[in-house]
Design an enzyme around this catalytic site. Structure first.
Site, PDB file in Angstrom:
ATOM      1  N   ASP A 195       0.834  -1.194   0.000  1.00  0.00           N
ATOM      2  CA  ASP A 195       0.000   0.000   0.000  1.00  0.00           C
ATOM      3  C   ASP A 195       0.873   1.249   0.000  1.00  0.00           C
ATOM      4  OD1 ASP A 195      -2.343  -1.477   0.061  1.00  0.00           O
ATOM      5  OD2 ASP A 195      -2.424  -1.503   2.252  1.00  0.00           O
ATOM      6  N   LYS A 196       0.309   2.330  -0.471  1.00  0.00           N
ATOM      7  CA  LYS A 196       1.039   3.596  -0.574  1.00  0.00           C
ATOM      8  C   LYS A 196       1.739   3.996   0.727  1.00  0.00           C
ATOM      9  CE  LYS A 196       0.266   8.487  -1.701  1.00  0.00           C
ATOM     10  NZ  LYS A 196      -0.749   9.494  -2.139  1.00  0.00           N
TER      11      LYS A 196
END
Length: 256
Positions: A54-55
């Site tokens: 995830d970012k």
């Protein structure tokens, strides 16, 4: 430039910075910097994704350098033949090691998944956790005069979306910086009092079998400066050596 952890003619692994998207997404149209594009420009050849982070999550991110190797690596992920180990800072004192065996319903994005069918049955999800350190700090966050934190090692046995975040929240020990499943007061407090904003979740290790040579690979991503300053401030410096002494479980994991 991205920190390269491992590279040969078949695959490459980097230490993904927190806050950086793996690849372009129409859900984040304003973003202009991506790991795939940066790495491609850095090494001068195309790379193929085999998994994602995830970012806001930092740590080990693996790419293939050909479509055939990408297919073989993807099969390892799908068949749970890779082991991923994370570190996280969570709210409160985690008193003992344990396992979360708690099924999760699929998380759908309001925009990307707006045409998906209704809610599906919960899927099995298992995560193992190990307590490395605890710390109580003399700062008032919320209704308490002090703030307590734990440093934990997390090993997902399955690969559901946001599994580690959701499992730690289920235990009432949400990961600091988690805006979806965490404690917003604690998130703000960590940023305000300890100058440490963002999600405190790091993919520290990845163990796999090389898809071409068959050798065992164990990849480690060091903590970034944000993590390092917090570890020093909380007097957790002795835990840094845990990055070199991970006890990999027999059961592999697919993703976070």
């Amino acid at each position: 430039m991205l920190e390269i952890l491992y590279q040969d003619e078949h695959l490459i692994a980097v230490n993904k910075p927190a806050g950086m998207l793996v690849h372009r997404s129409w859900l984040d149209r304003h973003e202009t910097v991506f790991v795939m594009q940066t790495l491609r420009d850095q090494i001068g050849q195309h790379v193929f994704t085999v998994h994602r982070l995830d970012k806001p999550t930092s740590g080990v991110l693996l790419f293939a350098l050909s479509s055939d190797v990408a297919r073989m690596l993807s099969q390892q992920f799908e068949q749970h033949q890779m082991i991923k180990v994370y570190h996280a800072v969570v709210r409160g004192y985690v008193l003992e090691d344990g396992t979360v065996d708690y099924a999760l319903t699929e998380e759908l994005d309001k925009i990307a998944d707006k045409f998906s069918e209704g809610e599906k049955a919960p899927q099995p999800a298992v995560s193992h956790y190990r307590v490395l350190a605890r710390r109580e700090m003399p700062v008032a966050i919320g209704r308490y005069d002090t703030a307590r934190y734990s440093l934990v090692e997390l090993t997902p046995e399955t690969g559901r979306k946001h599994q580690l975040r959701r499992h730690m929240s289920h235990l009432r020990h949400p990961i600091i910086g988690d805006t979806a499943h965490g404690d917003l007061k604690q998130n703000r407090g960590m940023a305000q009092h300890f100058e440490c904003p963002g999600l405190m979740l790091h993919a520290s290790h990845l163990r796999l079998t090389h898809p071409v040579t068959g050798e065992a690979l164990s990849l480690t991503a060091p903590w970034d400066p944000r993590w390092q300053q917090l570890v020093e401030r909380f007097d957790w410096k002795g835990c840094v050596s845990e990055l070199e002494r991970v006890e990999f479980p027999a059961q592999a994991s697919q993703d976070s």
